[in-house]
Design a protein around this motif. Structure first.
Motif, PDB file in Angstrom:
ATOM      1  N   ASP A  10       0.832  -1.011  -0.209  1.00  0.00           N
ATOM      2  CA  ASP A  10      -0.067  -0.013  -0.009  1.00  0.00           C
ATOM      3  C   ASP A  10       0.850   1.134  -0.023  1.00  0.00           C
ATOM      4  O   ASP A  10       2.047   1.218   0.558  1.00  0.00           O
ATOM      5  CB  ASP A  10      -1.131  -0.074   1.415  1.00  0.00           C
ATOM      6  N   ASP A  12       2.725   4.533   1.015  1.00  0.00           N
ATOM      7  CA  ASP A  12       3.204   5.167   2.355  1.00  0.00           C
ATOM      8  C   ASP A  12       2.875   6.475   1.955  1.00  0.00           C
ATOM      9  O   ASP A  12       3.902   7.311   1.319  1.00  0.00           O
ATOM     10  CB  ASP A  12       4.352   4.774   2.614  1.00  0.00           C
ATOM     11  N   THR A 112      -9.312   8.371  12.561  1.00  0.00           N
ATOM     12  CA  THR A 112      -8.067   8.145  12.319  1.00  0.00           C
ATOM     13  C   THR A 112      -8.253   6.887  11.291  1.00  0.00           C
ATOM     14  O   THR A 112      -8.060   6.614  10.108  1.00  0.00           O
ATOM     15  CB  THR A 112      -6.806   7.469  13.097  1.00  0.00           C
ATOM     16  N   ALA A 113      -9.155   5.846  11.621  1.00  0.00           N
ATOM     17  CA  ALA A 113      -9.474   4.602  10.995  1.00  0.00           C
ATOM     18  C   ALA A 113     -10.379   4.769   9.966  1.00  0.00           C
ATOM     19  O   ALA A 113     -10.174   4.263   8.798  1.00  0.00           O
ATOM     20  CB  ALA A 113     -10.287   3.628  12.037  1.00  0.00           C
ATOM     21  N   GLU A 115     -10.387   7.714   8.236  1.00  0.00           N
ATOM     22  CA  GLU A 115      -9.734   8.537   7.119  1.00  0.00           C
ATOM     23  C   GLU A 115      -8.711   7.169   6.233  1.00  0.00           C
ATOM     24  O   GLU A 115      -8.595   7.371   5.192  1.00  0.00           O
ATOM     25  CB  GLU A 115      -8.624   9.246   7.570  1.00  0.00           C
ATOM     26  N   GLN A 116      -8.134   6.077   7.261  1.00  0.00           N
ATOM     27  CA  GLN A 116      -7.278   5.104   6.772  1.00  0.00           C
ATOM     28  C   GLN A 116      -8.069   4.368   5.611  1.00  0.00           C
ATOM     29  O   GLN A 116      -7.707   4.128   4.364  1.00  0.00           O
ATOM     30  CB  GLN A 116      -6.855   4.365   7.819  1.00  0.00           C
ATOM     31  N   ARG A 119      -9.102   6.656   2.327  1.00  0.00           N
ATOM     32  CA  ARG A 119      -7.574   6.679   1.621  1.00  0.00           C
ATOM     33  C   ARG A 119      -7.342   5.299   0.955  1.00  0.00           C
ATOM     34  O   ARG A 119      -6.519   5.527  -0.031  1.00  0.00           O
ATOM     35  CB  ARG A 119      -6.734   7.369   2.293  1.00  0.00           C
ATOM     36  N   GLU A 120      -7.984   4.248   1.003  1.00  0.00           N
ATOM     37  CA  GLU A 120      -7.650   3.331   0.236  1.00  0.00           C
ATOM     38  C   GLU A 120      -8.269   3.277  -1.214  1.00  0.00           C
ATOM     39  O   GLU A 120      -7.698   2.924  -2.177  1.00  0.00           O
ATOM     40  CB  GLU A 120      -8.406   2.029   1.048  1.00  0.00           C
TER      41      GLU A 120
END
Length: 249
Positions: A10, A12, A112-113, A115-116, A119-120
């Protein structure tokens, strides 16, 4: 024989945003004027996404590589561009829409989760000179394959489908694929082969997303520098302003 799609890490984004950008000032050009086996269908405009535009613009270098990729396809198969450069407002709309959908599905997840997960499939909206969203550079393209009748080949998931099946190498992990799944694997491998042969890199979470020249491309190709930063299609106002500025003493 078309080799399997490799399993890639993925992105960075911290490392990606640190890559230097030296924009080469290549103009954005329209894909709709392309000849032969390169086609254009501005999907977001057709879907009525707010502020989407009725054209697919890419940097000139990207355009030439798309032509090259299209020519590598077998007879009867063409390359279709679904999206490329997009306005900031469209990027923000896509990000917010997916974020809200994920938050509704998993209301207990932290910001945060959320957003993660978002953003995938959708990058953070940004026009910052050092951290532009990939599609705002004109170096990102969303593509698929179509047959002689103009019908999209079966890629296993829909364009922009936010599921694990959309990962480029998802079907490569199947131990005993069915004939239908083998067909999907073949289609994805073909797209991957011609696009990478033309110099593009693939975002592993999206079988349709390819990059050239921007920071995402630089990271996956181990390049120390990106040549595309934030871009903007030429319009009549900007052209007139440039002409007037050139006439100043």
């Amino acid at each position: 024989m078309i080799h399997s799609i490799p399993q890639q890490p993925d992105p960075d984004w911290k490392q990606i945003s640190a890559i230097e950008i030296c924009d080469n000032a290549e103009p954005l050009v329209p894909v709709s004027l392309a000849p032969g086996k390169l086609k254009c269908y501005p999907a977001y405009y057709k879907l009525g996404i707010p502020n989407a535009i009725p054209e697919c613009h890419v940097r000139k270098g990207v355009y030439l590589r798309l032509l090259q990729a299209a020519e590598l396809l077998p007879e009867g198969i063409s390359l279709l561009v679904l999206d490329s450069w997009r306005p900031y407002a469209v990027q923000q709309y896509l990000y917010d829409t997916l974020y809200n959908a994920i938050e509704t599905r998993w209301p207990d997840k932290s910001p945060t989760a959320l957003e993660q997960l978002t953003r995938e499939f959708v990058s953070l909206p940004s026009t910052h000179p050092q951290t532009p969203s990939p599609h705002l550079t004109g170096g990102s393209v969303d593509v698929t394959l179509i047959d002689e009748q103009g019908l999209m080949l079966d890629m296993g998931t829909l364009f922009d489908e936010a599921s694990s099946g959309s990962h480029s190498g998802a079907f490569e992990l199947l131990e005993n694929p069915t004939p239908h799944e083998q067909q999907i694997i073949g289609h994805r491998r073909l797209l991957y082969r011609v696009m990478t042969a033309a110099g593009f890199t693939n975002l592993p979470s999206e079988w349709w997303h390819y990059d050239f020249g921007n920071q995402l491309w630089a990271w996956y190709s181990n390049s120390t520098q990106a040549c595309y930063g934030v871009a903007q299609p030429d319009n009549l106002e900007s052209r007139w302003r440039k002409e007037l500025d050139s006439q100043k003493d």
